[in-house]
Structure formats: C-alpha cells, structure tokens
Write a protein that holds these residues in place. Structure first.
Motif, short mmCIF file in Angstrom:
data_model
loop_
_atom_site.label_atom_id
_atom_site.label_comp_id
_atom_site.label_asym_id
_atom_site.label_seq_id
_atom_site.Cartn_x
_atom_site.Cartn_y
_atom_site.Cartn_z
N GLN A 98 0.83 -1.21 0.00
CA GLN A 98 0.00 0.00 0.00
C GLN A 98 0.86 1.26 0.00
N LEU A 99 1.94 1.23 0.76
CA LEU A 99 2.86 2.38 0.76
C LEU A 99 3.51 2.55 -0.61
N LYS A 100 3.92 1.44 -1.19
CA LYS A 100 4.58 1.48 -2.50
C LYS A 100 3.66 2.03 -3.57
N GLU A 101 2.38 1.71 -3.43
CA GLU A 101 1.40 2.18 -4.41
C GLU A 101 0.92 3.60 -4.14
N GLY A 102 1.36 4.17 -3.05
CA GLY A 102 0.99 5.54 -2.72
C GLY A 102 -0.42 5.69 -2.19
N LYS A 103 -0.95 4.64 -1.59
CA LYS A 103 -2.33 4.71 -1.08
C LYS A 103 -2.45 5.72 0.05
N PHE A 104 -1.38 5.88 0.83
CA PHE A 104 -1.38 6.84 1.93
C PHE A 104 -0.20 7.78 1.78
N ASP A 105 -0.39 9.04 2.18
CA ASP A 105 0.77 9.93 2.27
C ASP A 105 1.25 9.95 3.72
N ILE A 106 2.44 10.48 3.91
CA ILE A 106 3.08 10.43 5.23
C ILE A 106 2.25 11.13 6.30
N LYS A 107 1.72 12.31 5.98
CA LYS A 107 0.96 13.07 6.97
C LYS A 107 -0.32 12.36 7.38
N THR A 108 -0.98 11.73 6.41
CA THR A 108 -2.21 10.99 6.71
C THR A 108 -1.92 9.82 7.64
N LEU A 109 -0.85 9.11 7.34
CA LEU A 109 -0.47 7.97 8.18
C LEU A 109 -0.13 8.43 9.59
N GLU A 110 0.62 9.50 9.70
CA GLU A 110 1.03 9.99 11.01
C GLU A 110 -0.17 10.38 11.86
N LYS A 111 -1.19 10.92 11.21
CA LYS A 111 -2.37 11.39 11.92
C LYS A 111 -3.37 10.27 12.18
N GLU A 112 -3.64 9.45 11.18
CA GLU A 112 -4.72 8.46 11.27
C GLU A 112 -4.24 7.05 11.59
N LYS A 113 -3.00 6.73 11.23
CA LYS A 113 -2.47 5.39 11.48
C LYS A 113 -1.05 5.50 12.03
N PRO A 114 -0.93 6.05 13.24
CA PRO A 114 0.41 6.33 13.78
C PRO A 114 1.23 5.09 14.12
N LEU A 115 0.61 3.90 14.12
CA LEU A 115 1.34 2.66 14.39
C LEU A 115 1.47 1.81 13.12
N TYR A 116 1.35 2.41 11.98
CA TYR A 116 1.31 1.70 10.70
C TYR A 116 2.52 0.77 10.56
N GLY A 117 2.21 -0.54 10.49
CA GLY A 117 3.26 -1.52 10.25
C GLY A 117 4.06 -1.95 11.45
N VAL A 118 3.71 -1.47 12.64
CA VAL A 118 4.49 -1.78 13.85
C VAL A 118 3.90 -3.01 14.54
N PRO A 119 4.73 -4.01 14.87
CA PRO A 119 4.23 -5.21 15.56
C PRO A 119 3.90 -4.92 17.02
N ILE A 120 2.93 -5.66 17.55
CA ILE A 120 2.51 -5.48 18.93
C ILE A 120 2.17 -6.84 19.52
N THR A 121 2.36 -6.99 20.83
CA THR A 121 1.98 -8.23 21.52
C THR A 121 0.90 -7.91 22.54
N ILE A 122 0.05 -8.88 22.83
CA ILE A 122 -1.15 -8.62 23.63
C ILE A 122 -1.36 -9.73 24.65
N LYS A 123 -1.77 -9.34 25.82
CA LYS A 123 -2.05 -10.27 26.92
C LYS A 123 -3.18 -11.24 26.54
N GLU A 124 -3.03 -12.51 26.89
CA GLU A 124 -3.98 -13.54 26.46
C GLU A 124 -5.41 -13.29 26.91
#
Length: 519
Positions: A98-124
C-alpha cells in the motif's frame, strides 16, 4: 487487619527471609537469554513507525525481525502462548505494498495510522481473533477468540500488527504468571525470578517478560490491582494504568458486569520506551469522549513533586528494600539535581532548586498515611459483589466448582487449578479474614484518602511511590501478597499510575524502579 493475621504473617516473614537466600544459594543462576544484537530492536515504536512511513525500513522487515527474536528467547522465558506469525507477515507485506502504491501519504499515516506496520503483543486475556482466549485455565483449553476486543480493533485501525498473545496467571488471579495450561513465565533478567502478573507474559517487550527480553516493542496489558505495573517493575519496562472507564474493557476474560469490577479494571500500555506511552494512550483512548489533555505540555514551572518511600512498617509487613527507597528519593531529587539546597522540617522535606527560570518543589508526603493502608488496599476489592466465575468446570465451563474441594485436591496436586487462583478466589468468596463491618469501615477510609490526595495534588501534583518491595521468587509468591497494596491502592482511589524503570540493582542485576501517580 486482624492482629492474629498480622502475627501469622510476622512468623511467615521470618521463615521467608531465612529460606529465600538458602533457595538462591542452591539454585544457581541459569544461562542468560541471548543478548540483543540487532539495532532494530533498539528503536522505539514511535521511531519504527516513522521509518516505515518514510520508507527507510519496511514493515515486513520489522515484523520478521521481531518474530525471529521471539523464537530466539521464548524457550528461555515461556511468554508466548499462541502466535499468528504467518498472518502478521501477510499483513505487513500488504502494508508495504500500500505504501509502494501511494495509497497513503506520510501526513495521513502519522495522523490516522500512527502505528502503521508496527508489531505489537497482547495479553492472552484480551480477545485477539484466531488466538488463544482461555484465561490460561485448563477447563478452557483450546478455546480461541472469534472476534477482536475493542482495544485490539483500535490498535489495528491505527496500523498495529498483532504478533501473538502472552501468558498470564490462571484467570488473571494472581501476580505471578503461572498456570497449569501454559506453565510459568520467567523473568528475562534471571529466570529464577518471577516475571510478575498478571501481564507477566508481556515481558518480551520488556512488557512483562517478552518486552524485557526484547521480543516486543509495545504491548497491551490489563490492570486490576497492579497487573500492569508489577510486571513492568519485574521486567524493567514502562507500564501505565490509565483511569478506569476511558478505555473499553469488552473482550477481557474473565469478565463480570459488577460496577466495582469495572471501576478497578482497565487496559493499558506497556512499552520499552517512554515516548511510546503517549502514542499508545492516544490510540487506545481514540473513542473516549473526555478531554484527556494528552497533548497539553507539562509546565515544569508549576509542577509539585511529592514522595513517599514505603508502604508502612507495622507488624506483619515486610519492609521496603533500601534500594527501592533510594530509587524513590533519587527520582524526587532528579528535579533538583543542580545547586540543590535541602532542608528537613519534621515530616516535610523541602528541596528547592533554581536553574535559570525553573523552580521545583519536592515534598515528602505531608498528609497522614494510615497504618491501616494495607487493610484498606486488600479490602477494597472485596466490594466486588459479583466477581467473575474463576474456578471453572472442564465439562461445563459455565459451572462453578466447589472451592473447598478444589483446595483440598490442590494440596495433593490433584486440582486443575493453581493454588494462587484458589487463594485469590477464596478471598473474593469468603472475604477472609475480614468481616463485612471491617470492609465497610475501610472502604470509607479509601474515600478519605482519595479526597486528601485530590486536595494535595490538584492539577499539577505528582506522587512518587514504590511500585513493589523487591524482586520475588515464584515459589514464595504468597509471602509478598501485602506488597501488592503499593499498586492496588491507586486502583481503589481511581488515580492513573505509571511504573518507571530506573536501571538494575548492583548485587543481583535485576530491574528496579518507581511508580508515578497523579490526578
């Protein structure tokens, strides 16, 4: 608390203080977990998200690296109970495309998807679709979540990619992450020690164990009586308990509609880096209707710092370790580290520091801290009139087993439940060792303490306080039960609280730190 109980604990504490060093002498420190060698593990989630947005690194690279690290350390600490690595890689690859295709610009991601592509772990205990959601109890073996909890949905909408779910005490009923379904999670700094609970599995991240082992960069825990802050203390990471009610708790297991249960329980962030706490809080409170002032800068000219170095020193209570008392004082003095002039005035210690135009006031807590604070902390949770069913039946998970029978079976190793859970359930069901009049009495005192702290702290006060007494061994977990009050009291009075790591102690190389509380 009844004096008879305090006397019993006094005797237990003497035995504990004798047995602890003997146990450590005969059980030498096992091999350490593999050290962190890759620079990518030293980047915060905030920095990783920025690099992904700007094309300096791909989400696939980050996700694959953290999967590799989890596989590297999990055999040492046993933090992960179920994973979704294949799905995570697919999601990361799609994000990169999606980034390669330009679906989002940097400012949009920073505002609306600030964790874009970041892995996370969660309590069971938090529902992640397709992953184990058993409460880590044998009767629920094999059950997987068929939906995402609201908090997981918000994290996904912000671009985060769940990697796995992590271990907890059985039904989150305790503060050592051990159960008969998935086993015990060990401390990444020394596997003889506990990783804490109930968010202990998150140490990977140094979020609990997983976070502490560098197997995760950010994670989500839940806190009912210190279940985020205690594992954060044990594993040397940041852990924040928000004010209850600002983050949805649906999808938490166990669960009940009891109003007091909801008053005490909340989800919260666990991170290796302080800057990620604010980022996660913004994401996790994105549906909150209250103005949380998360973007309002702190005016250091106006801030007031208060501190208290210990719980209390009455009979039956294990004393706070000197290193933790020193941590509290060091944290308080941090705000006055240049040209410090200190003056003690009875129970008030005033420390003024002037550096250019900044002046800080550090005060030893000037309100009466009752000697019954432990009683207050332990009885407050007994106001939960309809606790969740904890001792479940494998043949009928909706059926509640006879607690007395299970406790007898546990003595001979025949129960499907841990002694820790049974002890926890016993307190909820019988209110032992307190009477109803004592519970009512101490509940009133809780309100008085809350009001005193509200008046004292106002909008610009901070209380620095111990998180826990010291690192503990899982074999002696019940001996440290009173230390939970350090954290639990702030669930009762409803204040947000965060654990802040402050390095390692000298003689054991184990994490130490302090708790920061505010209004």
């Amino acid at each position: 608390m009844l004096w008879k109980i305090r006397i019993v604990f006094t005797i237990v504490n003497v035995i504990y203080n004798v047995l602890r060093p003997i146990w450590l002498f005969f059980h030498k420190k096992p091999p350490s977990i593999p050290p962190i060698t890759r620079p990518i593990y030293m980047l915060s989630a905030t920095k990783l998200a920025k690099k992904i947005r700007e094309g300096e690194i791909t989400s696939s690279e980050v996700v694959r690296e953290y999967i590799k690290r989890i596989n590297e350390v999990n055999s040492f600490i046993n933090a992960v109970v179920d994973e979704r690595f294949a799905d995570a890689i697919i999601e990361a690859t799609n994000y990169d495309q999606q980034l390669k295709e330009g679906k989002f610009d940097i400012k949009t991601l920073e505002k609306e998807k600030p964790l874009y592509g970041v892995p996370i772990t969660i309590k069971e205990c938090c529902a992640v679709k397709g992953c184990s959601h058993t409460g880590c109890t044998l009767p629920c073996k094999g059950i997987k979540a068929d939906y995402d909890a609201a908090i997981v949905e918000m994290l996904r909408n912000a671009g985060a990619i769940p990697l796995c779910v992590t271990n907890t005490p059985e039904m989150c009923g305790g503060f050592d992450s051990t159960n008969l379904l998935y086993g015990r999670t060990c401390n990444p700094y020394d596997t003889r020690y506990s990783a804490g609970g109930s968010s202990g599995g998150e140490k990977f991240l140094f979020k609990g164990a997983l976070l502490g082992a560098g197997g995760s960069v950010i994670g989500i825990g839940s806190d009912f009586a210190g279940s985020i802050r205690i594992p954060a203390f044990m594993n040397g990471i940041f852990g924040h308990k928000p004010t209850s009610g600002i983050i949805p708790t649906n999808g938490h297991f166990p669960f009940t509609e009891d109003k007091y249960f909801h008053k005490f329980l909340t989800f919260g962030p666990m991170t290796r880096y302080a800057e990620d706490l604010g980022l996660l809080m913004k994401v996790m409170t994105s549906k909150c209707n209250h103005d949380l002032r998360l973007d309002v800068p702190v005016d250091l000219k106006q801030i007031k710092i208060y501190y208290r170095q210990s719980l209390d020193k009455t009979i039956g209570v294990l004393s706070m370790s000197q290193e933790i008392e020193n941590c509290v004082l060091k944290a308080a003095n941090h705000f006055a580290r240049y040209n410090v002039r200190a003056e003690k005035v009875q129970y008030l210690q005033l420390i003024y520091q002037c550096t250019q135009d900044l002046t800080y006031l550090i005060l030893q807590l000037p309100i009466e801290w009752p000697v019954t604070i432990i009683d207050i902390g332990l009885t407050g949770f007994l106001n939960v009139k309809k606790p969740p069913q904890m001792v479940l039946d494998a043949s009928d998970p909706k059926h509640h087993k006879n607690l007395n029978v299970e406790m007898m079976k546990a003595l001979f190793g025949l129960s499907e439940h841990t002694k820790q859970l049974l002890f926890f359930t016993l307190s909820f069901e019988t209110h032992f060792p307190f009477t109803e009049s004592e519970i009512s009495h101490y509940t009133k005192h809780t309100g008085k303490i809350r009001q005193k702290l509200l008046d004292l702290l106002g909008d610009n006060g901070v209380l620095i306080y111990p998180t826990f007494r010291k690192q503990f061994l899982p074999q002696f977990v019940l001996c440290e039960i009173m230390s939970v009050t350090n954290c639990a009291i702030f669930n009762l009075i409803g204040f947000p609280a965060a654990h802040v790591p402050m390095g390692l102690n000298l003689h054991e190389g184990m994490p130490i730190g302090i708790q920061v509380n505010f209004n």
